[in-house]
Design a protein around this motif. Structure first.
Motif, PDB file in Angstrom:
ATOM      1  N   VAL A  55       0.839  -1.198   0.000  1.00  0.00           N
ATOM      2  CA  VAL A  55       0.000   0.000   0.000  1.00  0.00           C
ATOM      3  C   VAL A  55       0.876   1.252   0.000  1.00  0.00           C
ATOM      4  CG1 VAL A  55      -1.744   1.287   1.289  1.00  0.00           C
ATOM      5  CG2 VAL A  55      -1.928  -1.196   1.094  1.00  0.00           C
ATOM      6  N   GLU A  56       1.954   1.236   0.770  1.00  0.00           N
ATOM      7  CA  GLU A  56       2.877   2.375   0.774  1.00  0.00           C
ATOM      8  C   GLU A  56       3.531   2.539  -0.596  1.00  0.00           C
ATOM      9  OE1 GLU A  56       4.345   2.538   5.415  1.00  0.00           O
ATOM     10  OE2 GLU A  56       5.219   1.024   4.099  1.00  0.00           O
ATOM     11  N   MET A  57       3.896   1.425  -1.231  1.00  0.00           N
ATOM     12  CA  MET A  57       4.485   1.503  -2.570  1.00  0.00           C
ATOM     13  C   MET A  57       3.503   2.144  -3.539  1.00  0.00           C
ATOM     14  SD  MET A  57       4.574   0.106  -5.885  1.00  0.00           S
ATOM     15  CE  MET A  57       3.794  -1.486  -5.791  1.00  0.00           C
ATOM     16  N   MET A  58       2.236   1.734  -3.448  1.00  0.00           N
ATOM     17  CA  MET A  58       1.218   2.305  -4.331  1.00  0.00           C
ATOM     18  C   MET A  58       1.025   3.794  -4.054  1.00  0.00           C
ATOM     19  SD  MET A  58      -1.467  -0.889  -4.211  1.00  0.00           S
ATOM     20  CE  MET A  58      -2.752  -0.046  -5.119  1.00  0.00           C
ATOM     21  N   ASP A  59       1.008   4.185  -2.784  1.00  0.00           N
ATOM     22  CA  ASP A  59       0.869   5.604  -2.421  1.00  0.00           C
ATOM     23  C   ASP A  59       2.053   6.416  -2.932  1.00  0.00           C
ATOM     24  OD1 ASP A  59      -1.537   5.066  -1.121  1.00  0.00           O
ATOM     25  OD2 ASP A  59      -0.651   5.105   0.892  1.00  0.00           O
ATOM     26  N   MET A  60       3.254   5.873  -2.766  1.00  0.00           N
ATOM     27  CA  MET A  60       4.449   6.571  -3.241  1.00  0.00           C
ATOM     28  C   MET A  60       4.409   6.714  -4.750  1.00  0.00           C
ATOM     29  SD  MET A  60       7.314   4.839  -0.750  1.00  0.00           S
ATOM     30  CE  MET A  60       8.691   5.921  -1.119  1.00  0.00           C
ATOM     31  N   ALA A  61       4.070   5.628  -5.442  1.00  0.00           N
ATOM     32  CA  ALA A  61       4.005   5.660  -6.904  1.00  0.00           C
ATOM     33  C   ALA A  61       3.005   6.710  -7.365  1.00  0.00           C
ATOM     34  CB  ALA A  61       3.630   4.278  -7.444  1.00  0.00           C
ATOM     35  N   GLU A  62       1.841   6.729  -6.760  1.00  0.00           N
ATOM     36  CA  GLU A  62       0.818   7.706  -7.144  1.00  0.00           C
ATOM     37  C   GLU A  62       1.306   9.127  -6.915  1.00  0.00           C
ATOM     38  OE1 GLU A  62      -3.583   8.982  -5.602  1.00  0.00           O
ATOM     39  OE2 GLU A  62      -3.168   6.837  -5.760  1.00  0.00           O
ATOM     40  N   ALA A  63       1.946   9.369  -5.780  1.00  0.00           N
ATOM     41  CA  ALA A  63       2.455  10.714  -5.462  1.00  0.00           C
ATOM     42  C   ALA A  63       3.541  11.142  -6.453  1.00  0.00           C
ATOM     43  CB  ALA A  63       2.993  10.751  -4.032  1.00  0.00           C
ATOM     44  N   LEU A  64       4.228  10.163  -7.041  1.00  0.00           N
ATOM     45  CA  LEU A  64       5.315  10.448  -7.984  1.00  0.00           C
ATOM     46  C   LEU A  64       4.861  10.335  -9.436  1.00  0.00           C
ATOM     47  CD1 LEU A  64       8.067   8.414  -6.100  1.00  0.00           C
ATOM     48  CD2 LEU A  64       7.839  10.920  -6.198  1.00  0.00           C
ATOM     49  N   ASP A  65       3.569  10.171  -9.652  1.00  0.00           N
ATOM     50  CA  ASP A  65       3.004   9.993 -10.999  1.00  0.00           C
ATOM     51  C   ASP A  65       3.603   8.784 -11.705  1.00  0.00           C
ATOM     52  OD1 ASP A  65       1.297  12.274 -10.822  1.00  0.00           O
ATOM     53  OD2 ASP A  65       2.999  13.561 -11.321  1.00  0.00           O
ATOM     54  N   LEU A  66       3.854   7.737 -10.941  1.00  0.00           N
ATOM     55  CA  LEU A  66       4.319   6.467 -11.492  1.00  0.00           C
ATOM     56  C   LEU A  66       3.154   5.485 -11.424  1.00  0.00           C
ATOM     57  CD1 LEU A  66       7.745   6.178  -9.611  1.00  0.00           C
ATOM     58  CD2 LEU A  66       7.375   6.957 -11.956  1.00  0.00           C
ATOM     59  N   ASP A  67       3.152   4.525 -12.315  1.00  0.00           N
ATOM     60  CA  ASP A  67       2.108   3.511 -12.328  1.00  0.00           C
ATOM     61  C   ASP A  67       2.589   2.296 -11.534  1.00  0.00           C
ATOM     62  OD1 ASP A  67       0.444   1.302 -13.040  1.00  0.00           O
ATOM     63  OD2 ASP A  67      -0.152   2.355 -14.866  1.00  0.00           O
ATOM     64  N   SER A  68       1.889   1.963 -10.464  1.00  0.00           N
ATOM     65  CA  SER A  68       2.313   0.832  -9.628  1.00  0.00           C
ATOM     66  C   SER A  68       2.288  -0.477 -10.413  1.00  0.00           C
ATOM     67  CB  SER A  68       1.468   0.736  -8.358  1.00  0.00           C
ATOM     68  OG  SER A  68       0.102   0.634  -8.656  1.00  0.00           O
ATOM     69  N   HIS A  69       1.400  -0.591 -11.391  1.00  0.00           N
ATOM     70  CA  HIS A  69       1.368  -1.783 -12.229  1.00  0.00           C
ATOM     71  C   HIS A  69       2.664  -1.903 -13.036  1.00  0.00           C
ATOM     72  CE1 HIS A  69      -2.991  -1.081 -11.594  1.00  0.00           C
ATOM     73  NE2 HIS A  69      -2.990  -2.389 -11.448  1.00  0.00           N
ATOM     74  N   ASP A  70       3.153  -0.774 -13.540  1.00  0.00           N
ATOM     75  CA  ASP A  70       4.407  -0.778 -14.294  1.00  0.00           C
ATOM     76  C   ASP A  70       5.573  -1.183 -13.395  1.00  0.00           C
ATOM     77  OD1 ASP A  70       3.068   0.024 -16.582  1.00  0.00           O
ATOM     78  OD2 ASP A  70       3.648   2.142 -16.392  1.00  0.00           O
ATOM     79  N   ILE A  71       5.542  -0.704 -12.153  1.00  0.00           N
ATOM     80  CA  ILE A  71       6.608  -1.067 -11.207  1.00  0.00           C
ATOM     81  C   ILE A  71       6.592  -2.573 -10.970  1.00  0.00           C
ATOM     82  CG2 ILE A  71       7.451  -0.833  -8.829  1.00  0.00           C
ATOM     83  CD1 ILE A  71       6.357   2.081  -8.921  1.00  0.00           C
TER      84      ILE A  71
END
Length: 80
Positions: A55-71
């Motif tokens: 969940v933290e990874m997803m929150d960080m990705a969203e805040a950085l305009d990164l796609d968690s699926h891509d990660i």
């Protein structure tokens, strides 16, 4: 089985998130404010001292305009 924080996948996730933050020219404090985590904890996360949950990874990705699926897709390419 090795603890996940010592795997190449985990290290790659840290690298992606850290590079994403730096590419946005965002400080650890700025990221922390966006996701309600202290700057010292962001530092510990990036250095692998404090574990990042999904969940933290997803929150960080969203805040950085990164796609968690891509990660996750990128991490799946690495053998565990």
């Amino acid at each position: 089985m090795t603890a996940s924080i010592f795997t190449d996948r985990y290290k790659k996730m840290l690298e992606i998130l850290s590079k994403g933050r730096k590419s946005k020219k965002m400080s650890q404090g700025d990221l922390g404010k966006k996701i309600d985590i202290s700057q010292p904890d962001i530092s510990k996360m990036e250095r692998g001292i404090r574990r990042i949950d999904v969940v933290e990874m997803m929150d960080m990705a969203e805040a950085l305009d990164l796609d968690s699926h891509d990660i996750i897709s990128e991490l799946q390419k690495i053998k565990s």
